[in-house]
Design a protein around this motif. Structure first.
Motif, PDB file in Angstrom:
ATOM      1  N   ASN A 101       2.375 -10.653   2.029  1.00  0.00           N
ATOM      2  CA  ASN A 101       1.528  -9.511   1.707  1.00  0.00           C
ATOM      3  C   ASN A 101       0.644  -9.160   2.903  1.00  0.00           C
ATOM      4  O   ASN A 101       0.724  -9.797   3.957  1.00  0.00           O
ATOM      5  CB  ASN A 101       0.690  -9.807   0.454  1.00  0.00           C
ATOM      6  CG  ASN A 101      -0.123 -11.085   0.600  1.00  0.00           C
ATOM      7  OD1 ASN A 101      -0.469 -11.487   1.701  1.00  0.00           O
ATOM      8  ND2 ASN A 101      -0.424 -11.710  -0.512  1.00  0.00           N
ATOM      9  N   SER A 102      -0.189  -8.175   2.733  1.00  0.00           N
ATOM     10  CA  SER A 102      -1.009  -7.708   3.852  1.00  0.00           C
ATOM     11  C   SER A 102      -1.989  -8.787   4.329  1.00  0.00           C
ATOM     12  O   SER A 102      -2.264  -8.886   5.525  1.00  0.00           O
ATOM     13  CB  SER A 102      -1.758  -6.432   3.475  1.00  0.00           C
ATOM     14  OG  SER A 102      -2.595  -6.644   2.362  1.00  0.00           O
TER      15      SER A 102
ATOM     16  N   ILE B 214       1.524  -2.510   6.319  1.00  0.00           N
ATOM     17  CA  ILE B 214       1.122  -2.620   7.723  1.00  0.00           C
ATOM     18  C   ILE B 214      -0.289  -2.060   7.911  1.00  0.00           C
ATOM     19  O   ILE B 214      -1.130  -2.676   8.571  1.00  0.00           O
ATOM     20  CB  ILE B 214       2.120  -1.890   8.638  1.00  0.00           C
ATOM     21  CG1 ILE B 214       3.495  -2.542   8.545  1.00  0.00           C
ATOM     22  CG2 ILE B 214       1.630  -1.840  10.065  1.00  0.00           C
ATOM     23  CD1 ILE B 214       3.566  -3.950   9.071  1.00  0.00           C
ATOM     24  N   TYR B 215      -0.565  -0.903   7.329  1.00  0.00           N
ATOM     25  CA  TYR B 215      -1.906  -0.310   7.449  1.00  0.00           C
ATOM     26  C   TYR B 215      -2.966  -1.224   6.838  1.00  0.00           C
ATOM     27  O   TYR B 215      -4.033  -1.440   7.429  1.00  0.00           O
ATOM     28  CB  TYR B 215      -1.956   1.075   6.790  1.00  0.00           C
ATOM     29  CG  TYR B 215      -1.250   2.137   7.583  1.00  0.00           C
ATOM     30  CD1 TYR B 215      -1.702   2.512   8.847  1.00  0.00           C
ATOM     31  CD2 TYR B 215      -0.120   2.768   7.085  1.00  0.00           C
ATOM     32  CE1 TYR B 215      -1.044   3.481   9.588  1.00  0.00           C
ATOM     33  CE2 TYR B 215       0.545   3.742   7.820  1.00  0.00           C
ATOM     34  CZ  TYR B 215       0.072   4.094   9.067  1.00  0.00           C
ATOM     35  OH  TYR B 215       0.727   5.050   9.801  1.00  0.00           O
ATOM     36  N   ARG B 216      -2.675  -1.775   5.654  1.00  0.00           N
ATOM     37  CA  ARG B 216      -3.638  -2.686   5.017  1.00  0.00           C
ATOM     38  C   ARG B 216      -3.830  -3.950   5.857  1.00  0.00           C
ATOM     39  O   ARG B 216      -4.940  -4.445   6.008  1.00  0.00           O
ATOM     40  CB  ARG B 216      -3.174  -3.049   3.607  1.00  0.00           C
ATOM     41  CG  ARG B 216      -3.425  -1.956   2.582  1.00  0.00           C
ATOM     42  CD  ARG B 216      -3.260  -2.461   1.163  1.00  0.00           C
ATOM     43  NE  ARG B 216      -1.938  -3.004   0.892  1.00  0.00           N
ATOM     44  CZ  ARG B 216      -0.921  -2.318   0.390  1.00  0.00           C
ATOM     45  NH1 ARG B 216      -1.058  -1.040   0.119  1.00  0.00           N
ATOM     46  NH2 ARG B 216       0.236  -2.906   0.163  1.00  0.00           N
ATOM     47  N   ALA B 217      -2.737  -4.476   6.406  1.00  0.00           N
ATOM     48  CA  ALA B 217      -2.820  -5.688   7.236  1.00  0.00           C
ATOM     49  C   ALA B 217      -3.652  -5.433   8.486  1.00  0.00           C
ATOM     50  O   ALA B 217      -4.468  -6.276   8.877  1.00  0.00           O
ATOM     51  CB  ALA B 217      -1.420  -6.164   7.618  1.00  0.00           C
TER      52      ALA B 217
ATOM     53  N   PHE C 273       4.164  -3.371  15.152  1.00  0.00           N
ATOM     54  CA  PHE C 273       3.779  -4.378  14.163  1.00  0.00           C
ATOM     55  C   PHE C 273       4.965  -4.666  13.238  1.00  0.00           C
ATOM     56  O   PHE C 273       5.314  -5.815  12.981  1.00  0.00           O
ATOM     57  CB  PHE C 273       2.581  -3.866  13.370  1.00  0.00           C
ATOM     58  CG  PHE C 273       1.794  -4.917  12.638  1.00  0.00           C
ATOM     59  CD1 PHE C 273       2.275  -6.198  12.421  1.00  0.00           C
ATOM     60  CD2 PHE C 273       0.546  -4.600  12.134  1.00  0.00           C
ATOM     61  CE1 PHE C 273       1.533  -7.144  11.731  1.00  0.00           C
ATOM     62  CE2 PHE C 273      -0.207  -5.531  11.443  1.00  0.00           C
ATOM     63  CZ  PHE C 273       0.298  -6.808  11.237  1.00  0.00           C
ATOM     64  N   THR C 274       5.619  -3.611  12.763  1.00  0.00           N
ATOM     65  CA  THR C 274       6.781  -3.757  11.890  1.00  0.00           C
ATOM     66  C   THR C 274       7.903  -4.515  12.601  1.00  0.00           C
ATOM     67  O   THR C 274       8.533  -5.404  12.022  1.00  0.00           O
ATOM     68  CB  THR C 274       7.290  -2.374  11.428  1.00  0.00           C
ATOM     69  OG1 THR C 274       6.212  -1.679  10.790  1.00  0.00           O
ATOM     70  CG2 THR C 274       8.449  -2.500  10.469  1.00  0.00           C
TER      71      THR C 274
ATOM     72  N   PRO D 237       8.593  -4.779   5.985  1.00  0.00           N
ATOM     73  CA  PRO D 237       7.371  -4.433   5.253  1.00  0.00           C
ATOM     74  C   PRO D 237       7.228  -2.921   5.125  1.00  0.00           C
ATOM     75  O   PRO D 237       7.749  -2.163   5.945  1.00  0.00           O
ATOM     76  CB  PRO D 237       6.264  -5.008   6.135  1.00  0.00           C
ATOM     77  CG  PRO D 237       6.841  -4.944   7.503  1.00  0.00           C
ATOM     78  CD  PRO D 237       8.317  -5.185   7.346  1.00  0.00           C
ATOM     79  N   SER D 238       6.497  -2.492   4.112  1.00  0.00           N
ATOM     80  CA  SER D 238       6.240  -1.060   3.960  1.00  0.00           C
ATOM     81  C   SER D 238       5.157  -0.647   4.955  1.00  0.00           C
ATOM     82  O   SER D 238       4.366  -1.475   5.422  1.00  0.00           O
ATOM     83  CB  SER D 238       5.785  -0.747   2.532  1.00  0.00           C
ATOM     84  OG  SER D 238       4.493  -1.276   2.311  1.00  0.00           O
TER      85      SER D 238
END
Length: 145
Positions: free
Chosen positions: A88-89, A128-131, A111-112, A123-124
């Motif tokens: 998860n993030s 990635i944005y949340r991480a 990152f992806t 990953p969606s």
């Protein structure tokens, strides 16, 4: 140790959280759904889905926080899964916080690609944005005295 986690009977971990982190990383690296079946202050047992022989069990040594692996079977009969609960993030933020600290403008594509290279998972973009946001928060606290 966490880049390629490996386990042996009798292996020591300084505390329960480090053991769990190593097991989670192992599961993400292999693309397996690993769950913590027993998880109390004295012992931790992780297993895979029903019917899979994978199991790893560690318990505390006396009154110290140190855990030692007592039982394990690292064989899997289950299939690799692309959707993992632990991937998860928060996991991504912790795993890649150093890279994000070094390059705060690290692109979503970069990152992806790193996650695909390291874990073979897709990953969606929302993950990635949340991480990235969580990693920035983690990095802020790293610099506080």
């Amino acid at each position: 140790m966490l880049r390629n986690p490996s386990f042996d009977i009798g292996m020591h971990f300084p505390n329960k959280s480090q053991f769990k982190e190593a097991v989670i990383h192992y599961g993400c690296k292999l693309g397996r759904k690993i769950w913590f079946k027993k998880n109390d202050k004295n012992r931790v047992r992780a297993a895979c889905e029903e019917g899979c022989p994978f199991v790893i069990y560690a318990s505390r040594i006396d009154e110290s926080p140190t855990l030692v692996i007592k039982t394990m079977n690292l064989e899997h009969d289950c299939s690799v899964d692309q959707k993992l609960f632990w991937m998860n993030s928060t996991f991504m933020a912790q795993k890649y916080s150093n890279e994000l600290r070094a390059d705060p403008d690290w692109s979503v594509k970069g990152f992806t690609a790193a996650i695909q290279r390291d874990f073979g998972l897709e990953p969606s973009s929302q993950q990635i944005y949340r991480a990235r946001k969580k990693a920035c928060t983690l990095n802020k606290y790293d610099f506080v005295d």
